[in-house]
Motif scaffolding. Structure first.
Motif, PDB file in Angstrom:
ATOM      1  N   ARG A 213       0.841  -1.205   0.000  1.00  0.00           N
ATOM      2  CA  ARG A 213       0.000   0.000   0.000  1.00  0.00           C
ATOM      3  C   ARG A 213       0.873   1.251   0.000  1.00  0.00           C
ATOM      4  N   THR A 214       2.001   1.214   0.711  1.00  0.00           N
ATOM      5  CA  THR A 214       2.928   2.342   0.698  1.00  0.00           C
ATOM      6  C   THR A 214       3.430   2.618  -0.711  1.00  0.00           C
ATOM      7  N   MET A 215       3.742   1.572  -1.458  1.00  0.00           N
ATOM      8  CA  MET A 215       4.243   1.746  -2.820  1.00  0.00           C
ATOM      9  C   MET A 215       3.191   2.422  -3.698  1.00  0.00           C
ATOM     10  N   VAL A 216       1.926   2.035  -3.554  1.00  0.00           N
ATOM     11  CA  VAL A 216       0.863   2.653  -4.347  1.00  0.00           C
ATOM     12  C   VAL A 216       0.729   4.133  -4.003  1.00  0.00           C
ATOM     13  N   TYR A 217       0.801   4.457  -2.702  1.00  0.00           N
ATOM     14  CA  TYR A 217       0.704   5.862  -2.301  1.00  0.00           C
ATOM     15  C   TYR A 217       1.886   6.670  -2.829  1.00  0.00           C
ATOM     16  N   GLN A 218       3.086   6.132  -2.715  1.00  0.00           N
ATOM     17  CA  GLN A 218       4.280   6.876  -3.122  1.00  0.00           C
ATOM     18  C   GLN A 218       4.330   7.093  -4.625  1.00  0.00           C
ATOM     19  N   GLU A 219       3.875   6.107  -5.393  1.00  0.00           N
ATOM     20  CA  GLU A 219       3.904   6.239  -6.852  1.00  0.00           C
ATOM     21  C   GLU A 219       2.720   7.027  -7.377  1.00  0.00           C
ATOM     22  N   ALA A 220       1.732   7.288  -6.498  1.00  0.00           N
ATOM     23  CA  ALA A 220       0.541   8.059  -6.884  1.00  0.00           C
ATOM     24  C   ALA A 220      -0.138   7.468  -8.106  1.00  0.00           C
ATOM     25  N   SER A 221      -0.078   6.165  -8.237  1.00  0.00           N
ATOM     26  CA  SER A 221      -0.735   5.486  -9.351  1.00  0.00           C
ATOM     27  C   SER A 221      -1.052   4.069  -8.900  1.00  0.00           C
ATOM     28  N   GLY A 222      -1.832   3.382  -9.700  1.00  0.00           N
ATOM     29  CA  GLY A 222      -2.159   2.006  -9.369  1.00  0.00           C
ATOM     30  C   GLY A 222      -3.401   1.907  -8.514  1.00  0.00           C
ATOM     31  N   TYR A 223      -3.615   0.736  -7.981  1.00  0.00           N
ATOM     32  CA  TYR A 223      -4.838   0.420  -7.263  1.00  0.00           C
ATOM     33  C   TYR A 223      -4.473  -0.352  -6.010  1.00  0.00           C
ATOM     34  N   LEU A 224      -5.168  -0.100  -4.914  1.00  0.00           N
ATOM     35  CA  LEU A 224      -4.878  -0.830  -3.688  1.00  0.00           C
ATOM     36  C   LEU A 224      -5.266  -2.294  -3.838  1.00  0.00           C
ATOM     37  N   LEU A 225      -4.316  -3.176  -3.545  1.00  0.00           N
ATOM     38  CA  LEU A 225      -4.592  -4.604  -3.603  1.00  0.00           C
ATOM     39  C   LEU A 225      -5.418  -5.031  -2.408  1.00  0.00           C
ATOM     40  N   GLY A 226      -6.274  -6.022  -2.619  1.00  0.00           N
ATOM     41  CA  GLY A 226      -7.155  -6.498  -1.570  1.00  0.00           C
ATOM     42  C   GLY A 226      -6.474  -7.493  -0.648  1.00  0.00           C
ATOM     43  N   VAL A 413      -6.582   7.438  16.447  1.00  0.00           N
ATOM     44  CA  VAL A 413      -6.381   8.634  15.626  1.00  0.00           C
ATOM     45  C   VAL A 413      -5.221   9.434  16.203  1.00  0.00           C
ATOM     46  N   VAL A 414      -4.262   9.806  15.354  1.00  0.00           N
ATOM     47  CA  VAL A 414      -3.118  10.616  15.755  1.00  0.00           C
ATOM     48  C   VAL A 414      -3.001  11.802  14.808  1.00  0.00           C
ATOM     49  N   ALA A 415      -2.068  12.710  15.121  1.00  0.00           N
ATOM     50  CA  ALA A 415      -1.986  13.973  14.378  1.00  0.00           C
ATOM     51  C   ALA A 415      -1.200  13.871  13.076  1.00  0.00           C
ATOM     52  N   ARG A 416      -0.146  13.034  13.036  1.00  0.00           N
ATOM     53  CA  ARG A 416       0.792  13.096  11.909  1.00  0.00           C
ATOM     54  C   ARG A 416       0.801  11.796  11.121  1.00  0.00           C
ATOM     55  N   ARG A 417       0.956  11.944   9.825  1.00  0.00           N
ATOM     56  CA  ARG A 417       1.070  10.789   8.945  1.00  0.00           C
ATOM     57  C   ARG A 417       2.499  10.239   8.985  1.00  0.00           C
ATOM     58  N   PRO A 418       2.688   8.975   8.574  1.00  0.00           N
ATOM     59  CA  PRO A 418       4.048   8.418   8.543  1.00  0.00           C
ATOM     60  C   PRO A 418       4.919   9.170   7.542  1.00  0.00           C
ATOM     61  N   PRO A 419       6.197   9.335   7.817  1.00  0.00           N
ATOM     62  CA  PRO A 419       7.090  10.034   6.875  1.00  0.00           C
ATOM     63  C   PRO A 419       7.068   9.377   5.501  1.00  0.00           C
ATOM     64  N   GLY A 420       6.927  10.191   4.482  1.00  0.00           N
ATOM     65  CA  GLY A 420       6.980   9.698   3.107  1.00  0.00           C
ATOM     66  C   GLY A 420       5.716   9.027   2.617  1.00  0.00           C
ATOM     67  N   VAL A 421       4.652   9.033   3.432  1.00  0.00           N
ATOM     68  CA  VAL A 421       3.399   8.378   3.030  1.00  0.00           C
ATOM     69  C   VAL A 421       2.283   9.406   3.016  1.00  0.00           C
ATOM     70  N   LEU A 422       1.763   9.685   1.840  1.00  0.00           N
ATOM     71  CA  LEU A 422       0.639  10.601   1.692  1.00  0.00           C
ATOM     72  C   LEU A 422      -0.540   9.810   1.140  1.00  0.00           C
ATOM     73  N   ALA A 423      -1.430   9.394   2.052  1.00  0.00           N
ATOM     74  CA  ALA A 423      -2.581   8.594   1.639  1.00  0.00           C
ATOM     75  C   ALA A 423      -3.484   9.413   0.724  1.00  0.00           C
ATOM     76  N   ARG A 424      -4.035   8.766  -0.292  1.00  0.00           N
ATOM     77  CA  ARG A 424      -4.925   9.459  -1.216  1.00  0.00           C
ATOM     78  C   ARG A 424      -6.231   8.693  -1.353  1.00  0.00           C
ATOM     79  N   SER A 425      -7.214   9.369  -1.877  1.00  0.00           N
ATOM     80  CA  SER A 425      -8.526   8.766  -2.055  1.00  0.00           C
ATOM     81  C   SER A 425      -8.588   8.024  -3.388  1.00  0.00           C
TER      82      SER A 425
END
Length: 450
Positions: A213-226, A413-425
């Protein structure tokens, strides 16, 4: 759509863990006036978005402050102090929690942290030992900082992480952060007080998602695997079965299995990926309940406060005091791209697979437990209900003010996201705005005391 009354709408600062130390950027002023003339002011340089917002201090950083006196005529100033205070208070605890101090205005809660800054003392600043008379403009600077942990009571060995500020109009429990400036003047013990409140935000970091899932977020492409392709990235919850009447004609059963993206710790302003699998021998019923409007899943907040302090090691409150939904999830048919580039689906004649998301809204307070107050979150999945399908056991009844979920999964729930990971919709175009809060008319709040 109106927002829930229990939410706090103070503007939180934008903060990225990839940044270097952020710089305070908004100045806030609190002043005393005499005959419309400003003569004493407290200035705070904070991490809030604007000067019109509540001043904000972030964990591990400092809040630069200064006190300024502008005296039009010689005035005997005996002492100027600035005290950082943090207190917890409640209208129900008023008699029990009051702190006895020389300043009656401070007896509005239990002060569990205080640090005094002596800015001016005439005894130590006067060469002659006489009371000093000050005139004109005088400025003293100091910094506000807070420890990572605090103790609720001097008699208690229980230590808690320093909690976020917590002030909500509909909740009788407050955690109040403030700077109190005391100015002693004249020969007769005169004193003036100036109060400046500020917010505090712990900066805990969410656990990183699975490598895939991190790889999908970092590449900003692809689809989340189930779960089948990325078992490390999903928490599959036990299946539940809903019975109901279809089109007022026949009884039917729907088996639902919910999968939630792991780890179950999410940062503010993050969409939580979901996968819902529905199974039934009644294909028509599957077609009806798999419509997005039929699926009811909320991110909800549980607020617990009680007369006896909560132990720091006890993560699960013994009683639920107040529950309210915050944001609603949205689901759509699963259609990940296949190897040939075409879209395939996990559907079969007796199964429907839907993807979904629910947003951790950016205005929420992080999860925390402090003394008698706990704020926690959970994902609540309710029975299907809508046109064409009536559940045999509704999610609420005349005797139950709180809807009863089929599935309730606690999350953090916490305040900060993991370094280098920007979750997208991954919601398809035309999906509802997930940042819309659940309407206040849908709230079900019960106040109990342990």
């Amino acid at each position: 759509m109106p927002a829930p009354a229990y939410l706090d709408f103070e503007e939180l600062p934008d903060y990225s863990p990839s940044e270097s130390v952020p710089t305070p950027r908004a100045e806030h002023v609190f002043s005393l006036f005499q005959k419309k003339q400003k003569w004493a002011s407290l200035y705070m340089l904070s991490y809030a978005k604007s000067s019109s917002s509540l001043p904000m201090l972030l964990q591990g950083l400092e809040l630069p402050c200064r006190v300024e006196l502008d005296l039009s005529k010689p005035t005997q100033i005996r002492k100027v102090t600035a005290t950082v205070e943090v207190a917890i208070s409640s209208v129900e605890w008023a008699g029990e929690m009051a702190t006895t101090t020389e300043d009656a205005s401070r007896a509005n809660g239990r002060i569990f942290y205080a640090k005094e800054h002596v800015l001016w003392d005439s005894n130590s600043n006067s060469d002659t030992g006489q009371r000093a008379s000050l005139q004109g403009r005088h400025t003293w600077s100091f910094n506000v900082s807070l420890p990572k942990e605090v103790s609720f009571s001097d008699k208690s060995k229980d230590v808690y992480p320093t909690p976020p500020s917590f002030t909500e109009p509909s909740v009788p429990v407050n955690i109040d952060y403030r700077v109190r400036v005391s100015i002693k003047h004249g020969w007769m013990g005169g004193k003036s007080s100036l109060l400046g409140r500020f917010g505090y935000l712990p900066l805990d970091i969410a656990d990183p998602p699975s490598p895939l899932r991190t790889m999908v977020y970092q590449e900003a492409s692809g689809y989340l695997l189930g779960p089948d392709a990325d078992p490390e990235g999903w928490q599959i919850l036990p299946s539940v079965t809903t019975k109901g009447t279809l089109f007022s004609v026949r009884m039917t059963e729907i088996k639902a299995t919910l999968a939630i993206a792991k780890p179950l710790c999410y940062s503010l302003n993050t969409p939580i990926p979901l996968i819902l699998t529905l199974e039934s021998s009644d294909r028509q019923a599957l077609d009806v309940v798999s419509q997005p409007s039929m699926i009811h899943l909320h991110l909800a907040r549980t607020l617990s406060y009680r007369r006896n302090p909560i132990q720091p090691t006890n993560d699960t409150p013994r009683h639920t005091d107040a529950v309210g939904p915050v944001t609603a999830a949205y689901f759509w048919p699963e259609a990940p791209p296949g190897i040939d580039g075409e879209h395939s689906s996990g559907d079969s004649p007796n199964k429907r697979v839907l993807r979904g998301e629910v947003l951790v809204h950016r205005i929420l307070k992080p999860s925390f437990t402090f003394a008698r107050l706990t704020v926690q979150y959970q994902l609540d999945f309710f029975a299907f209900e809508g046109p064409g399908f009536v559940p045999a056991v509704p999610s609420s009844s005349a005797n139950a003010l709180i809807p009863i979920p089929l599935i309730s999964q606690p999350i953090k729930v916490v305040a900060r996201r993991p370094p280098g990971v920007l979750a997208r919709s991954f919601a398809p175009p035309g999906s509802p705005d997930l940042s819309i809060l659940v309407a206040s008319t849908q709230q079900r709040n019960i106040i109990l005391f342990a």
